[in-house]
Motif scaffolding. Structure first.
Motif, PDB file in Angstrom:
ATOM      1  N   ASN A 123      -7.417   9.759   7.160  1.00  0.00           N
ATOM      2  CA  ASN A 123      -6.897   8.365   7.076  1.00  0.00           C
ATOM      3  C   ASN A 123      -8.001   7.299   7.721  1.00  0.00           C
ATOM      4  O   ASN A 123      -7.775   6.243   7.616  1.00  0.00           O
ATOM      5  CB  ASN A 123      -5.569   8.167   7.895  1.00  0.00           C
ATOM      6  N   THR A 169       0.744  10.222  -1.760  1.00  0.00           N
ATOM      7  CA  THR A 169       1.023   8.858  -1.508  1.00  0.00           C
ATOM      8  C   THR A 169       0.217   8.435  -0.324  1.00  0.00           C
ATOM      9  O   THR A 169       0.171   7.015  -0.203  1.00  0.00           O
ATOM     10  CB  THR A 169       2.345   8.584  -1.181  1.00  0.00           C
ATOM     11  N   ASN A 170      -0.649   9.319   0.159  1.00  0.00           N
ATOM     12  CA  ASN A 170      -1.368   8.748   1.278  1.00  0.00           C
ATOM     13  C   ASN A 170      -3.248   8.533   0.659  1.00  0.00           C
ATOM     14  O   ASN A 170      -4.144   8.502   1.330  1.00  0.00           O
ATOM     15  CB  ASN A 170      -1.769   9.491   2.572  1.00  0.00           C
ATOM     16  N   ASN A 185      -6.349   7.536  -0.625  1.00  0.00           N
ATOM     17  CA  ASN A 185      -7.320   6.195  -0.191  1.00  0.00           C
ATOM     18  C   ASN A 185      -8.882   6.744  -0.583  1.00  0.00           C
ATOM     19  O   ASN A 185      -9.138   7.867  -1.009  1.00  0.00           O
ATOM     20  CB  ASN A 185      -7.254   6.066   1.417  1.00  0.00           C
ATOM     21  N   GLU A 231       0.034  -2.062   4.090  1.00  0.00           N
ATOM     22  CA  GLU A 231       1.150  -1.579   4.501  1.00  0.00           C
ATOM     23  C   GLU A 231       1.738  -0.720   3.674  1.00  0.00           C
ATOM     24  O   GLU A 231       1.530  -0.550   2.416  1.00  0.00           O
ATOM     25  CB  GLU A 231       2.356  -2.821   4.959  1.00  0.00           C
ATOM     26  N   THR A 232       2.411   0.551   4.363  1.00  0.00           N
ATOM     27  CA  THR A 232       2.959   1.595   3.344  1.00  0.00           C
ATOM     28  C   THR A 232       4.534   1.084   2.885  1.00  0.00           C
ATOM     29  O   THR A 232       5.177   0.034   3.208  1.00  0.00           O
ATOM     30  CB  THR A 232       3.570   2.598   4.446  1.00  0.00           C
ATOM     31  N   ASP A 285       8.096   0.810   1.376  1.00  0.00           N
ATOM     32  CA  ASP A 285       9.244   1.383   1.815  1.00  0.00           C
ATOM     33  C   ASP A 285      10.280   0.948   0.704  1.00  0.00           C
ATOM     34  O   ASP A 285      10.887  -0.066   0.714  1.00  0.00           O
ATOM     35  CB  ASP A 285       9.761   0.805   3.033  1.00  0.00           C
ATOM     36  N   ASN A 314      -5.168   2.259  -2.288  1.00  0.00           N
ATOM     37  CA  ASN A 314      -4.095   3.030  -1.672  1.00  0.00           C
ATOM     38  C   ASN A 314      -2.829   3.075  -2.622  1.00  0.00           C
ATOM     39  O   ASN A 314      -2.990   2.486  -3.673  1.00  0.00           O
ATOM     40  CB  ASN A 314      -3.528   2.501  -0.329  1.00  0.00           C
ATOM     41  N   TYR A 315      -1.899   3.847  -2.339  1.00  0.00           N
ATOM     42  CA  TYR A 315      -0.638   3.942  -3.262  1.00  0.00           C
ATOM     43  C   TYR A 315       0.184   2.748  -3.435  1.00  0.00           C
ATOM     44  O   TYR A 315       0.490   2.255  -4.338  1.00  0.00           O
ATOM     45  CB  TYR A 315       0.369   5.173  -2.547  1.00  0.00           C
ATOM     46  N   HIS A 316       0.249   1.801  -2.327  1.00  0.00           N
ATOM     47  CA  HIS A 316       0.735   0.519  -2.302  1.00  0.00           C
ATOM     48  C   HIS A 316       0.074  -0.497  -3.538  1.00  0.00           C
ATOM     49  O   HIS A 316       0.800  -0.886  -4.536  1.00  0.00           O
ATOM     50  CB  HIS A 316       0.780  -0.178  -1.144  1.00  0.00           C
TER      51      HIS A 316
END
Lengths: 301, 301
Positions: free
Chosen positions: A134, A163-164, A166, B135-136, B138, B166-168
């Motif tokens: 991370n 989903t993490n 990067n 941000e992750t 939710d 990132n996944y976002h």
């Protein structure tokens, strides 16, 4: 032409023709954290008719043991041997097909399920849930930046849904994949998955980022890879002609069943519509389709 | 057959044949943060021979103004009009080719350069450097999770190199790209880029994750897209027959020059080797190749 399951007679016919029911999970049994209607009753009904049930999932974030707990949370009792996940399939592929020596390590871009299954078959893993992944890469810091300190014992890279995801994870996977002797394994290549009424990026989308960078195509272990079906049939001694694959995706579940020589049942609780079925050539259509899995129970009453 | 530049006569011949020199930057002028040998002297020599110099880069992380500053840091004086970056090319494409109305917004997966160039041509942007993207997600929080609150005025998604991928970001891009009316634009599709002696994942690898999820292929605005060459030639009134493209990549820079009707010079300071050149069909080989750009200056002494 695909037959819609709408009557008690049709359900009885299905029960007489098939002894083994293979199920996809997400989109068939549940959607995200919600159990779909009459799923428990349908599974109980099948078991009461002495049907074998097997759960085949491309979700690589969970191990088989994690899956037993997920089923349990929904009040569904299953045992580990009834579950075939893509993380498990990947571990079996590396161990039994590639026969990667057990003193080699596996670098993972993906979640806990992959680590657990690889540890169970005897491999040490790197990457995966390591919190260092991370951190931002500092390429100027040659002493500490991990891209300069590859482990020479890594013999395979496994990628799944992350989903993490990067840049650090992508860059590390790329460094290992530039070595032609390092095997490249994908848990599954689903481009998206349905949850919360949305389509979210799937394992295939995470993997594609790395595959494109490396100019390599991974072997995919999940559905619709026929190797996964071979492993299931072998370990459960299944008669394919008396088995049916139930799923919510034409290009993975239904293809997986059809290519494996099984009958197929598409449920419309996941990602597909009846229009998508009708667009297909007849030989590519599922044997049956139903609005939901629970119709098998409801129609039988 | 590609000719290696090894003599003063050859350099003098090149100077007599070409009035305009187009340069790729990374791998040609510098590598990461290091200026390559005799680059300043070569550019000064070309200017002293009244040659027009233009810098064409697929690096989308910087605007043209950022690039002027980057050149300045190396002691190289250039003006904004001499620079064509893929972020600028994308802004021009959206504004002039797609003619996206200026009351439409552009959602960005990529860095600051893209935002700056889009703002300069008059678009409001979303995504990009917005810190909320770190941000992750939710998905259970329907009130706040941004995937449930898409802006209906987004008319295009632009993707480029995003080291904060990132996944976002992937999920947001996917939500917009599921709308067929939203245009999909890539700054460039380089799979990797060279830095610190390594290959790192390039814009194309970040974009591929999103493209695969959406099942869509973006229009790519950077090299080797001929639209970028057309824009350069038009704005600088260039005679293509007296112009040469200098670069370090066969599949972007050299293809870009060749397809645009220019002569080409490959330098071996970036990603290619002489073996890669010799593997190509004769008509795909660069006109010239050299160990480094600075050879033009050194050989002339």
């Amino acid at each position: 032409m695909s037959v819609k399951v709408t009557s008690k007679d049709q359900v009885e016919s299905i029960l007489s023709k098939y002894d083994t029911f293979l199920f996809d999970c997400d989109g068939v049994l549940w959607l995200g954290n919600t159990l779909l209607p009459k799923v428990m009753e349908t599974l109980n009904m099948l078991r009461s008719h002495n049907k074998k049930v097997i759960f085949v999932t491309n979700n690589s974030t969970k191990s088989r043991q994690d899956y037993v707990q997920k089923f349990d949370k929904f009040g569904l009792k299953v045992n580990k041997e009834e579950i075939f996940g893509s993380a498990y399939a990947s571990a079996i592929y590396i161990s039994e097909i590639l026969q990667l020596p057990k003193d080699k390590k596996v670098w993972i871009m993906g979640q806990k399920g992959i680590e657990t299954e690889l540890h169970e078959v005897g491999y040490e893993t790197l990457g995966g849930s390591d919190p260092k992944l991370n951190e931002t890469l500092d390429l100027d810091d040659k002493e500490n930046c991990p891209v300069y300190h590859l482990d020479p014992n890594v013999g395979a890279v496994v990628c799944g849904l992350e989903t993490n995801i990067n840049y650090h994870r992508m860059a590390m996977a790329l460094q290992y994949l530039q070595k032609p002797e390092v095997e490249f394994v994908a848990t599954n290549i689903d481009s998206t998955f349905p949850t919360h009424g949305l389509k979210m990026p799937g394992a295939g989308s995470c993997i594609e980022a790395v595959a494109f960078a490396a100019g390599r195509t991974p072997v995919s272990c999940g559905k619709p890879n026929p190797g996964m079906m071979d492993a299931i049939c072998k370990s459960h001694k299944i008669d394919r002609s008396r088995s049916i694959m139930v799923g919510d995706r034409l290009n993975t579940d239904m293809k997986f069943g059809r290519d494996g020589g099984l009958a197929t049942l598409l449920v419309l609780t996941g990602i597909e519509t009846v229009e998508n079925v009708k667009k297909l050539e007849e030989q590519e259509q599922p044997t049956y389709y139903a609005d939901k899995l629970g119709d098998l129970f409801e129609l039988l009453q």
